[in-house]
Design a protein around this motif. Structure first.
Motif, PDB file in Angstrom:
ATOM      1  N   MET A 294      16.415  31.623  40.379  1.00  0.00           N
ATOM      2  CA  MET A 294      15.683  32.280  39.303  1.00  0.00           C
ATOM      3  C   MET A 294      14.220  31.829  39.285  1.00  0.00           C
ATOM      4  O   MET A 294      13.299  32.656  39.217  1.00  0.00           O
ATOM      5  N   ILE A 295      14.001  30.521  39.368  1.00  0.00           N
ATOM      6  CA  ILE A 295      12.642  29.984  39.367  1.00  0.00           C
ATOM      7  C   ILE A 295      11.845  30.539  40.546  1.00  0.00           C
ATOM      8  O   ILE A 295      10.682  30.949  40.398  1.00  0.00           O
ATOM      9  N   ASN A 296      12.462  30.564  41.723  1.00  0.00           N
ATOM     10  CA  ASN A 296      11.774  31.064  42.905  1.00  0.00           C
ATOM     11  C   ASN A 296      11.467  32.552  42.803  1.00  0.00           C
ATOM     12  O   ASN A 296      10.388  33.008  43.207  1.00  0.00           O
TER      13      ASN A 296
ATOM     14  N   ASP B 268       2.394  35.448  32.755  1.00  0.00           N
ATOM     15  CA  ASP B 268       2.106  34.309  33.630  1.00  0.00           C
ATOM     16  C   ASP B 268       3.138  33.203  33.584  1.00  0.00           C
ATOM     17  O   ASP B 268       3.184  32.368  34.485  1.00  0.00           O
ATOM     18  N   ALA B 269       3.958  33.159  32.545  1.00  0.00           N
ATOM     19  CA  ALA B 269       4.968  32.097  32.473  1.00  0.00           C
ATOM     20  C   ALA B 269       6.062  32.502  31.505  1.00  0.00           C
ATOM     21  O   ALA B 269       5.858  33.313  30.595  1.00  0.00           O
ATOM     22  N   ILE B 270       7.227  31.923  31.704  1.00  0.00           N
ATOM     23  CA  ILE B 270       8.322  32.024  30.754  1.00  0.00           C
ATOM     24  C   ILE B 270       8.724  30.605  30.387  1.00  0.00           C
ATOM     25  O   ILE B 270       8.873  29.732  31.262  1.00  0.00           O
ATOM     26  N   ILE B 271       8.863  30.360  29.076  1.00  0.00           N
ATOM     27  CA  ILE B 271       9.109  29.019  28.560  1.00  0.00           C
ATOM     28  C   ILE B 271      10.518  28.968  27.982  1.00  0.00           C
ATOM     29  O   ILE B 271      10.870  29.777  27.116  1.00  0.00           O
ATOM     30  N   PHE B 272      11.314  28.029  28.464  1.00  0.00           N
ATOM     31  CA  PHE B 272      12.711  27.914  28.056  1.00  0.00           C
ATOM     32  C   PHE B 272      12.873  26.845  26.983  1.00  0.00           C
ATOM     33  O   PHE B 272      12.516  25.684  27.188  1.00  0.00           O
ATOM     34  N   ASP B 273      13.431  27.272  25.849  1.00  0.00           N
ATOM     35  CA  ASP B 273      13.781  26.342  24.779  1.00  0.00           C
ATOM     36  C   ASP B 273      15.099  25.654  25.139  1.00  0.00           C
ATOM     37  O   ASP B 273      15.605  25.770  26.254  1.00  0.00           O
TER      38      ASP B 273
ATOM     39  N   THR C 114      14.018  40.002  30.222  1.00  0.00           N
ATOM     40  CA  THR C 114      12.744  39.936  29.502  1.00  0.00           C
ATOM     41  C   THR C 114      11.570  40.047  30.461  1.00  0.00           C
ATOM     42  O   THR C 114      10.624  40.815  30.232  1.00  0.00           O
ATOM     43  N   VAL C 115      11.631  39.308  31.550  1.00  0.00           N
ATOM     44  CA  VAL C 115      10.553  39.353  32.540  1.00  0.00           C
ATOM     45  C   VAL C 115      10.405  40.759  33.123  1.00  0.00           C
ATOM     46  O   VAL C 115       9.292  41.260  33.289  1.00  0.00           O
ATOM     47  N   SER C 116      11.523  41.421  33.406  1.00  0.00           N
ATOM     48  CA  SER C 116      11.446  42.769  33.989  1.00  0.00           C
ATOM     49  C   SER C 116      10.846  43.762  33.006  1.00  0.00           C
ATOM     50  O   SER C 116      10.134  44.698  33.409  1.00  0.00           O
ATOM     51  N   LEU C 117      11.091  43.569  31.699  1.00  0.00           N
ATOM     52  CA  LEU C 117      10.508  44.469  30.700  1.00  0.00           C
ATOM     53  C   LEU C 117       8.989  44.340  30.652  1.00  0.00           C
ATOM     54  O   LEU C 117       8.280  45.328  30.448  1.00  0.00           O
ATOM     55  N   PHE C 118       8.479  43.132  30.785  1.00  0.00           N
ATOM     56  CA  PHE C 118       7.030  42.950  30.813  1.00  0.00           C
ATOM     57  C   PHE C 118       6.416  43.785  31.933  1.00  0.00           C
ATOM     58  O   PHE C 118       5.409  44.460  31.741  1.00  0.00           O
ATOM     59  N   SER C 119       7.019  43.717  33.107  1.00  0.00           N
ATOM     60  CA  SER C 119       6.509  44.482  34.250  1.00  0.00           C
ATOM     61  C   SER C 119       6.629  45.982  34.008  1.00  0.00           C
ATOM     62  O   SER C 119       5.692  46.746  34.227  1.00  0.00           O
TER      63      SER C 119
ATOM     64  N   THR D  11      20.404  32.717  28.369  1.00  0.00           N
ATOM     65  CA  THR D  11      21.025  32.845  29.692  1.00  0.00           C
ATOM     66  C   THR D  11      19.990  33.260  30.728  1.00  0.00           C
ATOM     67  O   THR D  11      18.912  33.764  30.402  1.00  0.00           O
ATOM     68  N   GLN D  12      20.351  33.075  31.966  1.00  0.00           N
ATOM     69  CA  GLN D  12      19.519  33.530  33.077  1.00  0.00           C
ATOM     70  C   GLN D  12      19.330  35.038  33.005  1.00  0.00           C
ATOM     71  O   GLN D  12      18.227  35.548  33.212  1.00  0.00           O
ATOM     72  N   ALA D  13      20.392  35.769  32.699  1.00  0.00           N
ATOM     73  CA  ALA D  13      20.315  37.234  32.632  1.00  0.00           C
ATOM     74  C   ALA D  13      19.337  37.680  31.549  1.00  0.00           C
ATOM     75  O   ALA D  13      18.556  38.625  31.752  1.00  0.00           O
ATOM     76  N   GLU D  14      19.364  37.000  30.401  1.00  0.00           N
ATOM     77  CA  GLU D  14      18.459  37.357  29.310  1.00  0.00           C
ATOM     78  C   GLU D  14      17.001  37.105  29.709  1.00  0.00           C
ATOM     79  O   GLU D  14      16.115  37.921  29.436  1.00  0.00           O
ATOM     80  N   ALA D  15      16.751  35.985  30.370  1.00  0.00           N
ATOM     81  CA  ALA D  15      15.397  35.668  30.809  1.00  0.00           C
ATOM     82  C   ALA D  15      14.902  36.675  31.838  1.00  0.00           C
ATOM     83  O   ALA D  15      13.761  37.158  31.774  1.00  0.00           O
ATOM     84  N   GLU D  16      15.755  37.015  32.791  1.00  0.00           N
ATOM     85  CA  GLU D  16      15.360  37.966  33.839  1.00  0.00           C
ATOM     86  C   GLU D  16      15.116  39.353  33.262  1.00  0.00           C
ATOM     87  O   GLU D  16      14.191  40.058  33.685  1.00  0.00           O
TER      88      GLU D  16
END
Length: 790
Positions: free
Chosen positions: A310-312, A277-282, A265-270, A258-263
């Motif tokens: 989300m992409i932006n 540098d990138a997130i890859i969607f299966d 994950t990205v916030s945890l990296f920060s 989901t979008q929420a799961e991806a977002e």
């Protein structure tokens, strides 16, 4: 002589394998030799590369591995009663007339000779060569067999091997090509299903077999192994530079639902100080389930309600979005009827879409060889790129299931099977550079053919087991591909298949990943592949290595530039280290990362020392600065926070401070490491810089190079930094660079340090006697000379 000819004719009659010369013709296409079994065209496509084509079976079959309109090199022909000699300055082909046979010589040394050359047997084509008794053969693509593949008979048919470990004869990427210890590369330029027999059936015969396809081969020569690889890439095509962000951490798993799961994950990296540098969607980006949705190729708005937003948002953080796509259109997908109506699917004998069942459902297959299908498929990609998608992951492109009798625009399934991923990558690359000419393509693919690197292909080593057995062969796999031009071959860091969780294994894989071309932990989601979901101890160790990856970005980016201009791989086999280093041909677990680093990953648990073969010269342990004499195997101590990592004396290694991603990369503050030893009298290196994204930066002159050199004797070390600018400025070009020149292995404080002839001030110099480091800090300007007197 007459007796020998008569004897050979008798032998040929008995063996039914020999051809007889009739006449020859020389024209702009090269040399055509007419025999009683057809015409054979020879041409030099490079002064060190000669191609041979059996014309009758290949008249309408252009090459996949070679670029279109490849220019021919001039060659000289001489003739005697029983021989033609066709040659360039160093490379010559001796063509025996009776029986017709070809021999290849480089600088008067015999490289290889045909056994029976081309022949046809029932429904198969054959091509065979003689092997010498002690000849080693590397290559043949992704296999787990050891570096020397001689003694095996292997399928030439791209096929996934799920969960492989320490042995595999057939994987995603087969190549009908070998690199010989006799110093040549031989490529059977045929993408059809077949076999390569490397002295298995007859120990002194190398034989290729195919069910159809182009009947052609070429032989590549050179003075050294690196020269041979460079000559091969010169004709099959260099890899275009990737965007700089491709060298960073790429978050990936199977998959983000989901979008929420991806977002999240990205916030945890920060939050946890991991660059990204990138997130890859299966495949969940277009469907909530694994089965039934393949071919939708549009966002599932239930799971991803605002994909463009989300992409932006990711892009504003410097994070790029990459999407998986497959060439299968399921009959249950939203695009099935559209695909049928537009005639984009490969067909059966009745010219109807060929449908078949596989794991994901009942499906058709896009005919990427068809121009109409290519246009249709590309429009989907183009629309998604307009949404902001930055890169592509092409999966299942062997194709994973490919009926033998399915019909494509370029032949049957079996005839074009090994070129399917190659053609898919070509379609993506060429259409993107036409419609987005300044944007560098990013194209992950797990299957292709010889020459796929010229279309920007980034292969990976398939669905490897998440185990120590899965980690062990990864260096071998990448090296075997790198010597055939596919320099970005990499593994799913941490392993893909299974639910095994071993923190030590995971860390060892991520540590190795710092020194492979693409840094992409990826796995089935039973256990998270991202370090941000694991313990603090795992995070702390992993973070240190991810940070090192980012510190090395200027060095790694320079390797990318070198690869794109010369064909030299980033990961290099140990036998590249010396002029004649055949003793390292079998080394499969230690390699060179560029010219500077020697890397030997830890692939077993509880290791405290590893015996590492070290080529001749002086080397330094990266972690301890300990000086090591090469030319023999060394026992290198390690702990859980280190792997054997050596730096060669005479190396220049540019590094920067850690940033959160390549969008914030800058070399304004640059640390240039020089590993000094009095045994190295002269040394050189360079740093390549541009904006990291313009595909045409080099051609347009939008770049900068810093050229480094060193000269030393017992009392003095002279270092120079000489900038070289392209013809134009580029965005984010450094205006004033602060340079910290760190000189290693300085045993005592110098008596004098001059910068451009003037004494450096004490505040510009730091000497660390405990680590033997001398740091010189100054603003980098044109042609700076540093003189250090001891």
């Amino acid at each position: 002589m007459r007796f020998l000819i008569l004897l050979s004719l008798v032998f040929c009659t008995l063996s039914a394998q020999c051809k007889e010369y009739l006449q020859h013709i020389v024209n702009d296409q090269g040399l055509t030799v007419v025999t009683d079994e057809g015409q054979f065209q020879l041409s030099f496509i490079n002064p060190s590369v000669v191609e041979v084509v059996w014309l009758a079976p290949s008249a309408d079959k252009p090459s996949f591995s070679l670029p279109d309109n490849l220019q021919k090199s001039p060659a000289l022909l001489t003739e005697t009663d029983n021989e033609l000699l066709y040659k360039t300055a160093d490379f010559n082909v001796r063509i025996q007339k009776s029986p017709f046979q070809l021999q290849y010589f480089y600088q008067d040394n015999l490289l290889v000779e045909e056994q029976n050359g081309f022949s046809a047997q029932e429904n198969n084509f054959l091509l065979s060569f003689k092997l010498t008794d002690d000849e080693k053969l590397l290559g043949a693509g992704e296999r787990v067999l050891g570096m020397d593949r001689r003694g095996h008979r292997l399928p030439l048919y791209n096929r996934a091997h799920y969960g492989y470990t320490t042995e595999s004869e057939q994987m995603n990427y087969s190549l009908p090509a070998v690199l010989s210890s006799q110093k040549y590369i031989l490529v059977y330029d045929n993408a059809a299903k077949g076999w390569i027999d490397l002295g298995k059936t007859d120990k002194n015969t190398l034989q290729f077999e195919a069910v159809g396809g182009r009947q052609a081969y070429y032989v590549v020569a050179g003075s050294t192994y690196p020269d041979i690889v460079k000559n091969y890439v010169a004709v099959t095509g260099t890899q275009p530079m990737l965007p700089r962000w491709s060298l960073g951490y790429l978050a990936s798993r199977f998959g983000y639902h989901t979008q929420a799961e991806a977002e999240k994950t990205v916030s945890l990296f920060s939050k946890l100080d991991f660059p990204l540098d990138a997130i890859i969607f299966d495949l969940y980006w277009f469907g909530k389930d694994v089965q039934g949705h393949m071919g939708n190729l549009q966002w599932d708005l239930t799971a991803f309600p605002k994909p463009v937003e989300m992409i932006n948002n990711f892009k504003q953080q410097g994070i790029n979005t990459v999407l998986i796509t497959e060439p299968f259109i399921l009959t249950t997908s939203k695009r099935w009827q559209e695909a049928v109506d537009n005639n984009v699917l490969a067909t059966n004998k009745q010219n109807q879409p060929y449908t078949f069942d596989f794991y994901f459902g009942n499906t058709g297959l896009i005919d990427v060889f068809d121009k109409n299908a290519e246009h249709w498929f590309w429009q989907i990609y183009k629309d998604l790129m307009k949404q902001g998608v930055a890169g592509w992951w092409g999966d299942l492109g062997e194709p994973e299931v490919h009926p033998a009798d399915i019909r494509h625009a370029r032949g049957s399934g079996d005839e074009v099977h090994n070129a399917y991923g190659h053609q898919w990558a070509k379609m993506l690359y060429q259409n993107q550079i036409n419609d987005f000419p300044n944007k560098r393509p990013f194209i992950l693919m797990r299957s292709g053919f010889a020459g796929s690197q010229r279309y920007g292909m980034i292969p990976w080593t398939g669905d490897v087991s998440r185990s120590w057995g899965g980690l062990k062969p990864q260096v071998e796999l990448s090296l075997q591909m790198s010597i055939m031009g596919l320099a970005y071959t990499h593994s799913d860091l941490g392993g893909f298949a299974g639910d095994n969780w071993d923190p030590e294994l995971y860390l060892r894989w991520l540590q190795y990943g710092v020194f492979q071309p693409i840094y992409r932990p990826h796995a089935q989601e039973n256990v998270a592949p991202e370090p941000v979901f694991h313990s603090k101890k795992v995070q702390d160790i992993a973070r240190r290595f991810v940070h090192l990856r980012y510190q090395l970005m200027p060095y790694n980016y320079t390797l990318m530039h070198e690869n794109s201009t010369t064909g030299m791989p980033l990961m290099r086999p140990l036998f590249f280290a010396e002029q004649n280093a055949e003793q390292y041909l079998d080394v499969k677990d230690t390699y060179l990362w560029g010219d500077a680093f020697l890397v030997s990953p830890i692939t077993e648990p509880d290791i405290r020392y590893k015996n590492v073969p070290v080529p001749a010269g002086v080397w330094f342990d990266y972690w301890s600065e300990r000086k090591i004499q090469g030319g023999e195997t060394q026992s290198i101590p390690v702990d859980i926070e280190s792997i054997p990592l050596l730096v060669k004396a005479g190396s220049f290694v540019p590094m920067v401070e850690v940033v959160n991603n390549a969008a914030n990369y800058s070399s304004d503050q640059l640390t240039l490491h020089y590993y000094h030893d009095s045994s190295v009298k002269t040394a050189s290196g360079y740093l390549y810089e541009d904006d990291g994204q313009n595909r045409l930066a080099l051609q347009q002159g939008n770049y900068e190079k810093l050229n480094f050199s060193a000269q030393s004797d017992k009392r003095k070390l002279l270092l120079s930094v000489r900038p070289e600018f392209g013809s134009a400025q580029y965005q984010a070009q450094t205006k004033a660079r602060q340079l910290t020149l760190t000189v290693h292995n300085i045993t005592h404080l110098p008596t004098r340090v001059l910068l451009n002839g003037e004494e450096m001030k004490p505040k510009q110099m730091l000497f660390h006697p405990e680590t033997r480091l001398l740091q010189l800090i100054f603003t980098q300007r044109n042609n700076q000379q540093i003189e250090i007197t001891f």
